[in-house]
Design a protein around this motif. Structure first.
Motif, mmCIF file in Angstrom:
data_model
loop_
_atom_site.group_PDB
_atom_site.id
_atom_site.type_symbol
_atom_site.label_atom_id
_atom_site.label_comp_id
_atom_site.label_asym_id
_atom_site.label_seq_id
_atom_site.Cartn_x
_atom_site.Cartn_y
_atom_site.Cartn_z
ATOM 1 N N PHE A 1 0.770 -1.221 0.075
ATOM 2 C CA PHE A 1 0.063 -0.235 -0.016
ATOM 3 C C PHE A 1 1.055 1.414 -0.061
ATOM 4 N N VAL A 2 0.569 2.388 -0.795
ATOM 5 C CA VAL A 2 1.571 3.358 -1.195
ATOM 6 C C VAL A 2 0.726 4.477 -0.356
ATOM 7 N N SER A 3 1.399 5.104 0.376
ATOM 8 C CA SER A 3 0.970 6.491 1.223
ATOM 9 C C SER A 3 2.196 7.608 0.953
ATOM 10 N N PRO A 4 1.970 8.664 1.431
ATOM 11 C CA PRO A 4 3.072 9.423 1.521
ATOM 12 C C PRO A 4 4.301 9.141 2.420
ATOM 13 N N ALA A 5 3.984 8.331 3.355
ATOM 14 C CA ALA A 5 5.043 7.891 4.291
ATOM 15 C C ALA A 5 5.824 6.950 3.466
ATOM 16 N N ASN A 6 5.571 6.439 2.384
ATOM 17 C CA ASN A 6 6.439 5.343 1.806
ATOM 18 C C ASN A 6 6.760 5.672 0.271
ATOM 19 N N ALA A 7 6.007 6.542 -0.250
ATOM 20 C CA ALA A 7 5.905 7.005 -1.779
ATOM 21 C C ALA A 7 7.266 7.034 -2.427
ATOM 22 N N MET A 8 7.971 8.011 -1.916
ATOM 23 C CA MET A 8 9.561 8.220 -2.586
ATOM 24 C C MET A 8 10.265 6.727 -2.518
ATOM 25 N N SER A 9 9.977 5.901 -1.303
ATOM 26 C CA SER A 9 10.879 4.656 -1.247
ATOM 27 C C SER A 9 10.346 3.776 -2.538
ATOM 28 N N VAL A 10 8.831 3.793 -2.695
ATOM 29 C CA VAL A 10 8.571 3.141 -3.943
ATOM 30 C C VAL A 10 9.036 3.366 -5.317
ATOM 31 N N VAL A 11 9.055 4.684 -5.538
ATOM 32 C CA VAL A 11 9.472 5.360 -6.382
ATOM 33 C C VAL A 11 10.875 4.981 -7.085
ATOM 34 N N LEU A 12 11.750 4.863 -6.110
ATOM 35 C CA LEU A 12 13.290 4.695 -6.035
ATOM 36 C C LEU A 12 13.258 3.332 -6.288
ATOM 37 N N ILE A 13 12.479 2.431 -5.811
ATOM 38 C CA ILE A 13 12.578 0.847 -5.949
ATOM 39 C C ILE A 13 12.069 0.688 -7.384
ATOM 40 N N GLU A 14 11.136 1.296 -7.938
ATOM 41 C CA GLU A 14 10.534 0.915 -9.280
ATOM 42 C C GLU A 14 11.408 1.507 -10.285
ATOM 43 N N SER A 15 12.220 2.460 -9.869
ATOM 44 C CA SER A 15 13.253 3.055 -10.710
ATOM 45 C C SER A 15 14.639 2.543 -10.722
ATOM 46 N N TRP A 16 14.990 1.379 -10.125
ATOM 47 C CA TRP A 16 16.341 1.108 -9.673
ATOM 48 C C TRP A 16 17.398 1.139 -10.667
ATOM 49 N N ALA A 17 16.920 1.103 -12.057
ATOM 50 C CA ALA A 17 18.036 1.066 -12.953
ATOM 51 C C ALA A 17 18.711 2.576 -12.888
ATOM 52 N N ASN A 18 18.087 3.566 -12.314
ATOM 53 C CA ASN A 18 18.773 4.934 -12.285
ATOM 54 C C ASN A 18 19.392 5.203 -10.686
ATOM 55 N N TRP A 19 19.585 4.214 -9.917
ATOM 56 C CA TRP A 19 20.195 4.373 -8.578
ATOM 57 C C TRP A 19 21.627 5.194 -8.883
ATOM 58 N N ALA A 20 21.764 6.036 -8.104
ATOM 59 C CA ALA A 20 23.075 6.927 -8.252
ATOM 60 C C ALA A 20 24.391 5.584 -7.628
ATOM 61 N N GLY A 21 25.273 5.604 -8.535
ATOM 62 C CA GLY A 21 26.039 4.642 -8.277
ATOM 63 C C GLY A 21 25.609 3.164 -7.973
ATOM 64 N N ASN A 22 24.570 2.706 -8.598
ATOM 65 C CA ASN A 22 23.956 1.353 -8.666
ATOM 66 C C ASN A 22 23.598 0.811 -7.193
ATOM 67 N N LYS A 23 23.442 1.878 -6.285
ATOM 68 C CA LYS A 23 23.178 1.216 -5.083
ATOM 69 C C LYS A 23 22.221 2.020 -4.178
ATOM 70 N N LEU A 24 21.468 1.536 -3.308
ATOM 71 C CA LEU A 24 20.334 2.233 -2.510
ATOM 72 C C LEU A 24 20.305 1.645 -1.156
ATOM 73 N N ALA A 25 20.407 2.480 -0.236
ATOM 74 C CA ALA A 25 20.030 2.037 1.273
ATOM 75 C C ALA A 25 18.749 2.344 1.666
ATOM 76 N N LEU A 26 18.100 1.308 1.991
ATOM 77 C CA LEU A 26 16.542 1.510 2.365
ATOM 78 C C LEU A 26 16.461 1.479 3.821
ATOM 79 N N ILE A 27 15.767 2.532 4.484
ATOM 80 C CA ILE A 27 15.879 2.806 5.781
ATOM 81 C C ILE A 27 14.452 2.952 6.249
#
Length: 234
Positions: A22-48
């Motif tokens: 379920f997407v809400s303002p509390a996690n929306a940015m995390s979902v966007v980054l997970i779905e656009s993983w090919a564009n991660w800076a340096g090919n890596k992401l920390a999910l906190i």
């Protein structure tokens, strides 16, 4: 006469598909980054995020999309790092290996090899990298230099969705009124949602009763006025 039945710790099957998140303002940015993983800076992401925030769920969503493996950080010690580096990989609960020299060195080498091979690396933790307590300076600097995104504590809509999903994972389906009762009275955290649903599941089994508002009131240590309860206890 025995009034409580024996209960057993049956496996809970969590639904981990993208459609179950379920997407809400509390996690929306995390979902966007997970779905656009090919564009991660340096090919890596920390999910906190705190316990129960959905880090593992999003790691599985990413794995389904990218073909990544998922491994707890504590399993890195003694693992075949070159083999793991042959594709994208998610490493969960990185702070759990703090001060474990062998595991930290394994993650350091995995980090370097995965990126050198052109693959992506996802890391999960319950706090920012500067607070992971890693003892290997080179690893700590690389972790702190990793792009990070935070899953915030839930708003009302997200908390209700989390509670409903946790019940569904246990094959339970309380009424909407019961969900509302819980959400408006419980501590406002993912951890509290997990603990409360588990407690209600245990009591439901032990007392041979469905999860109703009345049972929720008992488990939460609260009392309702009799006229607030209908004949079904919902």
């Amino acid at each position: 006469m025995i009034s409580r039945q024996l209960s057993f710790d049956l496996p809970v099957r969590a639904a981990l598909g993208r459609e179950d998140f379920f997407v809400s303002p509390a996690n929306a940015m995390s979902v966007v980054l997970i779905e656009s993983w090919a564009n991660w800076a340096g090919n890596k992401l920390a999910l906190i995020g705190p316990r129960g925030a959905g880090k593992t769920h999003l790691a599985h969503v990413w794995a389904a999309t990218s073909g990544a493996r998922i491994m707890p950080a504590c399993d890195l010690e003694g693992a075949d790092i070159p083999a793991l580096a042959q594709g994208p990989i998610a490493i969960e609960d990185v702070p759990g290996i703090a001060r474990n020299r062998a595991a930290e060195e394994a993650l350091f080498h995995l980090h370097n090899l995965v990126l050198a091979e052109g693959h992506s690396l996802l890391l999960t933790a319950d706090r920012p990298a500067m607070l992971w307590g890693l003892g290997l300076p080179d690893l700590s600097s690389r972790m702190q230099g990793t792009q990070a995104v935070t899953l915030d504590q839930p708003d009302d809509r997200l908390l209700a969705a989390v509670v409903m999903k946790l019940f569904a994972d246990r094959q339970l389906s309380p009424s909407p009124e019961t969900i509302t009762y819980l959400v408006t009275r419980m501590d406002r955290s993912f951890a509290a949602a997990h603990d409360l649903v588990a407690a209600l599941d245990r009591e439901s089994l032990a007392q041979k009763r469905p999860v109703t508002r009345a049972l929720a009131a008992e488990v939460m240590g609260q009392r309702e006025l009799p006229d607030l309860l209908d004949n079904s206890g919902q």
